[in-house]
Design a protein around this motif. Structure first.
Motif, PDB file in Angstrom:
ATOM      1  N   PRO A 101      -8.586  -5.736  -6.384  1.00  0.00           N
ATOM      2  CA  PRO A 101      -9.775  -6.558  -6.646  1.00  0.00           C
ATOM      3  C   PRO A 101     -10.308  -7.199  -5.365  1.00  0.00           C
ATOM      4  O   PRO A 101      -9.543  -7.647  -4.510  1.00  0.00           O
ATOM      5  N   GLY A 102     -11.625  -7.203  -5.247  1.00  0.00           N
ATOM      6  CA  GLY A 102     -12.256  -7.857  -4.111  1.00  0.00           C
ATOM      7  C   GLY A 102     -12.266  -7.052  -2.830  1.00  0.00           C
ATOM      8  O   GLY A 102     -12.612  -7.580  -1.770  1.00  0.00           O
ATOM      9  N   THR A 103     -11.891  -5.760  -2.899  1.00  0.00           N
ATOM     10  CA  THR A 103     -11.891  -4.931  -1.692  1.00  0.00           C
ATOM     11  C   THR A 103     -12.835  -3.751  -1.854  1.00  0.00           C
ATOM     12  O   THR A 103     -13.158  -3.337  -2.970  1.00  0.00           O
ATOM     13  N   THR A 104     -13.280  -3.225  -0.727  1.00  0.00           N
ATOM     14  CA  THR A 104     -14.080  -2.003  -0.694  1.00  0.00           C
ATOM     15  C   THR A 104     -13.423  -1.047   0.291  1.00  0.00           C
ATOM     16  O   THR A 104     -12.469  -1.409   0.994  1.00  0.00           O
ATOM     17  N   GLU A 105     -13.938   0.174   0.386  1.00  0.00           N
ATOM     18  CA  GLU A 105     -13.350   1.149   1.299  1.00  0.00           C
ATOM     19  C   GLU A 105     -13.465   0.700   2.748  1.00  0.00           C
ATOM     20  O   GLU A 105     -12.731   1.177   3.610  1.00  0.00           O
ATOM     21  N   ALA A 106     -14.355  -0.224   3.023  1.00  0.00           N
ATOM     22  CA  ALA A 106     -14.478  -0.741   4.387  1.00  0.00           C
ATOM     23  C   ALA A 106     -13.309  -1.651   4.763  1.00  0.00           C
ATOM     24  O   ALA A 106     -13.107  -1.948   5.941  1.00  0.00           O
ATOM     25  N   ASP A 107     -12.537  -2.084   3.770  1.00  0.00           N
ATOM     26  CA  ASP A 107     -11.415  -2.998   4.009  1.00  0.00           C
ATOM     27  C   ASP A 107     -10.109  -2.221   4.111  1.00  0.00           C
ATOM     28  O   ASP A 107      -9.761  -1.464   3.193  1.00  0.00           O
ATOM     29  N   ILE A 108      -9.380  -2.426   5.180  1.00  0.00           N
ATOM     30  CA  ILE A 108      -8.103  -1.727   5.332  1.00  0.00           C
ATOM     31  C   ILE A 108      -7.121  -2.149   4.243  1.00  0.00           C
ATOM     32  O   ILE A 108      -6.249  -1.372   3.835  1.00  0.00           O
ATOM     33  N   GLU A 109      -7.298  -3.366   3.718  1.00  0.00           N
ATOM     34  CA  GLU A 109      -6.414  -3.858   2.653  1.00  0.00           C
ATOM     35  C   GLU A 109      -6.591  -3.086   1.347  1.00  0.00           C
ATOM     36  O   GLU A 109      -5.734  -3.153   0.459  1.00  0.00           O
ATOM     37  N   SER A 110      -7.687  -2.344   1.214  1.00  0.00           N
ATOM     38  CA  SER A 110      -7.954  -1.626  -0.034  1.00  0.00           C
ATOM     39  C   SER A 110      -7.024  -0.433  -0.234  1.00  0.00           C
ATOM     40  O   SER A 110      -6.994   0.160  -1.316  1.00  0.00           O
ATOM     41  N   TRP A 111      -6.234  -0.093   0.777  1.00  0.00           N
ATOM     42  CA  TRP A 111      -5.341   1.067   0.684  1.00  0.00           C
ATOM     43  C   TRP A 111      -3.963   0.723   0.133  1.00  0.00           C
ATOM     44  O   TRP A 111      -3.117   1.610  -0.009  1.00  0.00           O
ATOM     45  N   ARG A 112      -3.718  -0.530  -0.206  1.00  0.00           N
ATOM     46  CA  ARG A 112      -2.336  -0.894  -0.538  1.00  0.00           C
ATOM     47  C   ARG A 112      -1.827  -0.270  -1.837  1.00  0.00           C
ATOM     48  O   ARG A 112      -0.633   0.016  -1.950  1.00  0.00           O
ATOM     49  N   TYR A 113      -2.698  -0.030  -2.815  1.00  0.00           N
ATOM     50  CA  TYR A 113      -2.218   0.611  -4.042  1.00  0.00           C
ATOM     51  C   TYR A 113      -1.866   2.079  -3.778  1.00  0.00           C
ATOM     52  O   TYR A 113      -0.916   2.612  -4.358  1.00  0.00           O
ATOM     53  N   ALA A 114      -2.628   2.726  -2.911  1.00  0.00           N
ATOM     54  CA  ALA A 114      -2.303   4.103  -2.532  1.00  0.00           C
ATOM     55  C   ALA A 114      -0.967   4.151  -1.791  1.00  0.00           C
ATOM     56  O   ALA A 114      -0.160   5.067  -1.999  1.00  0.00           O
ATOM     57  N   ILE A 115      -0.718   3.162  -0.939  1.00  0.00           N
ATOM     58  CA  ILE A 115       0.548   3.102  -0.206  1.00  0.00           C
ATOM     59  C   ILE A 115       1.708   2.913  -1.169  1.00  0.00           C
ATOM     60  O   ILE A 115       2.776   3.529  -1.017  1.00  0.00           O
ATOM     61  N   ARG A 116       1.517   2.085  -2.180  1.00  0.00           N
ATOM     62  CA  ARG A 116       2.578   1.862  -3.166  1.00  0.00           C
ATOM     63  C   ARG A 116       2.908   3.153  -3.907  1.00  0.00           C
ATOM     64  O   ARG A 116       4.078   3.455  -4.171  1.00  0.00           O
ATOM     65  N   LYS A 117       1.888   3.920  -4.247  1.00  0.00           N
ATOM     66  CA  LYS A 117       2.120   5.203  -4.915  1.00  0.00           C
ATOM     67  C   LYS A 117       2.778   6.199  -3.964  1.00  0.00           C
ATOM     68  O   LYS A 117       3.680   6.947  -4.342  1.00  0.00           O
ATOM     69  N   TYR A 118       2.319   6.204  -2.733  1.00  0.00           N
ATOM     70  CA  TYR A 118       2.779   7.181  -1.746  1.00  0.00           C
ATOM     71  C   TYR A 118       4.277   7.066  -1.478  1.00  0.00           C
ATOM     72  O   TYR A 118       4.970   8.079  -1.341  1.00  0.00           O
ATOM     73  N   CYS A 119       4.795   5.845  -1.405  1.00  0.00           N
ATOM     74  CA  CYS A 119       6.185   5.660  -0.970  1.00  0.00           C
ATOM     75  C   CYS A 119       7.196   6.222  -1.960  1.00  0.00           C
ATOM     76  O   CYS A 119       8.342   6.490  -1.589  1.00  0.00           O
ATOM     77  N   GLY A 120       6.805   6.392  -3.220  1.00  0.00           N
ATOM     78  CA  GLY A 120       7.700   6.993  -4.196  1.00  0.00           C
ATOM     79  C   GLY A 120       8.686   6.038  -4.840  1.00  0.00           C
ATOM     80  O   GLY A 120       9.465   6.441  -5.708  1.00  0.00           O
ATOM     81  N   ILE A 121       8.680   4.787  -4.444  1.00  0.00           N
ATOM     82  CA  ILE A 121       9.602   3.809  -5.027  1.00  0.00           C
ATOM     83  C   ILE A 121       9.103   3.454  -6.425  1.00  0.00           C
ATOM     84  O   ILE A 121       7.977   2.973  -6.569  1.00  0.00           O
ATOM     85  N   PRO A 122       9.896   3.657  -7.459  1.00  0.00           N
ATOM     86  CA  PRO A 122       9.384   3.442  -8.817  1.00  0.00           C
ATOM     87  C   PRO A 122       9.258   1.975  -9.225  1.00  0.00           C
ATOM     88  O   PRO A 122       8.406   1.642 -10.044  1.00  0.00           O
ATOM     89  N   GLN A 123      10.090   1.094  -8.678  1.00  0.00           N
ATOM     90  CA  GLN A 123      10.054  -0.307  -9.097  1.00  0.00           C
ATOM     91  C   GLN A 123       8.837  -1.023  -8.501  1.00  0.00           C
ATOM     92  O   GLN A 123       8.660  -1.041  -7.280  1.00  0.00           O
ATOM     93  N   PRO A 124       7.990  -1.650  -9.336  1.00  0.00           N
ATOM     94  CA  PRO A 124       6.781  -2.319  -8.830  1.00  0.00           C
ATOM     95  C   PRO A 124       7.063  -3.379  -7.771  1.00  0.00           C
ATOM     96  O   PRO A 124       6.335  -3.475  -6.780  1.00  0.00           O
ATOM     97  N   SER A 125       8.102  -4.190  -7.966  1.00  0.00           N
ATOM     98  CA  SER A 125       8.374  -5.249  -6.990  1.00  0.00           C
ATOM     99  C   SER A 125       8.751  -4.668  -5.635  1.00  0.00           C
ATOM    100  O   SER A 125       8.367  -5.204  -4.587  1.00  0.00           O
ATOM    101  N   LEU A 126       9.479  -3.555  -5.643  1.00  0.00           N
ATOM    102  CA  LEU A 126       9.916  -2.957  -4.386  1.00  0.00           C
ATOM    103  C   LEU A 126       8.798  -2.185  -3.699  1.00  0.00           C
ATOM    104  O   LEU A 126       8.662  -2.240  -2.472  1.00  0.00           O
ATOM    105  N   ASN A 127       7.976  -1.465  -4.472  1.00  0.00           N
ATOM    106  CA  ASN A 127       6.896  -0.741  -3.793  1.00  0.00           C
ATOM    107  C   ASN A 127       5.805  -1.698  -3.309  1.00  0.00           C
ATOM    108  O   ASN A 127       5.162  -1.448  -2.293  1.00  0.00           O
TER     109      ASN A 127
END
Length: 273
Positions: free
Chosen positions: A191-217
């Motif tokens: 929320p509150g981010t656009t593609e111009a914001d580097i912070e907007s990639w964090r959900y993709a990073i969480r998926k990418y790492c492969g860690i299944p636990q939400p708190s850890l990813n």
């Protein structure tokens, strides 16, 4: 509104030099691996250690132990290899091709492998010491049932064979970049981010790492952004930090961690007959 440096800048030691790893994942042993050239100190030629000892003595300094000399030789070898590989140029090239911020690629790779193209003996898919699945390459691509099969998916996205991504650092970076782009496009943005914001990639990073636990990813993604914010200038790695608005990422991570703790601590609902 300008971005803030939420975390203080500090120097981060390379894992091969301090023997750390990348954190426990559930019940599995710790993720990642030390830098091979720095952890396998016994492989450093004795001649190099002998030469370093002579230099130290000639300079009038205190005599160094064989272990100290091996360590210095390993650090020198690793530093030279980082300079020769010139990974920043490869990150920039892949970033341009797949329209992923170069600092996202640098940050993910640094958090995962400290920019080491991880390779293993033929057929070794798990650590013989602790059973941890082996990640592949500088972007830490996986091929197991716990963390997922990002190696296979990344290879398919760039039209290469998985073995090429295991061996070639640039193809590994390209595969990781293609997968991050796909995950970014196919998942909601914070929320509150656009593609111009580097912070907007964090959900993709969480998926990418492969860690299944939400708190850890979520914690892992936060670590990536802390590294982006800090940059790194040691052992042949030259990476300028970039301003990141870390506060909302930290607050979001804290909420996720607290929610998981609350769920684990909540009494189970009794099953009624």
């Amino acid at each position: 509104m300008g971005k803030e440096h939420y975390a203080p800048k500090r120097r981060v030691r390379a894992p091969g030099l301090q023997g750390d790893r990348l954190g426990a994942i559930g019940r599995l042993p710790s993720r990642g691996a030390p830098l091979a050239s720095l952890s396998s100190l016994a492989s450093v030629p004795t001649l190099i250690c002998f030469i370093l000892s002579i230099v130290a003595s000639a300079a009038g300094g205190p005599a160094k132990t064989a272990e100290q000399l091996k360590r210095e030789a390993a650090v020198a070898e690793f530093t030279q290899r980082m300079k020769t590989n010139n990974y920043p140029a490869l990150f920039e090239k892949a970033a341009k091709e797949f329209k992923v911020p170069a600092d996202i690629l640098k940050g993910v790779a640094f958090a995962e492998t400290r920019w080491e193209q991880l390779k293993w003996p033929p057929g070794e898919t798990h650590s013989p010491e602790n059973g941890m699945p082996r990640p592949y390459g500088i972007m830490s691509l996986w091929d197991n049932d716990f963390f997922g099969h990002s190696l296979l998916e990344s290879a398919a996205l760039i039209g290469r064979k998985p073995e090429e991504l295991k061996e070639d650092a640039f193809q590994n970076i390209r595969g990781g970049a293609a997968l991050l782009r796909k995950l970014y496009d196919n998942n909601p943005k914070p929320p509150g981010t656009t593609e111009a914001d580097i912070e907007s990639w964090r959900y993709a990073i969480r998926k990418y790492c492969g860690i299944p636990q939400p708190s850890l990813n979520a914690s892992h993604a936060l670590k990536v952004y802390v590294f982006i914010n800090q940059g790194y200038h040691q052992y042949g790695i030259e990476w300028e930090g970039q301003p990141v608005h870390l506060k909302p990422i930290q607050e979001e991570t804290d909420r996720i961690v607290a929610d998981e703790k609350a769920k684990r601590g909540a009494p189970k609902t009794p099953i009624l007959d």
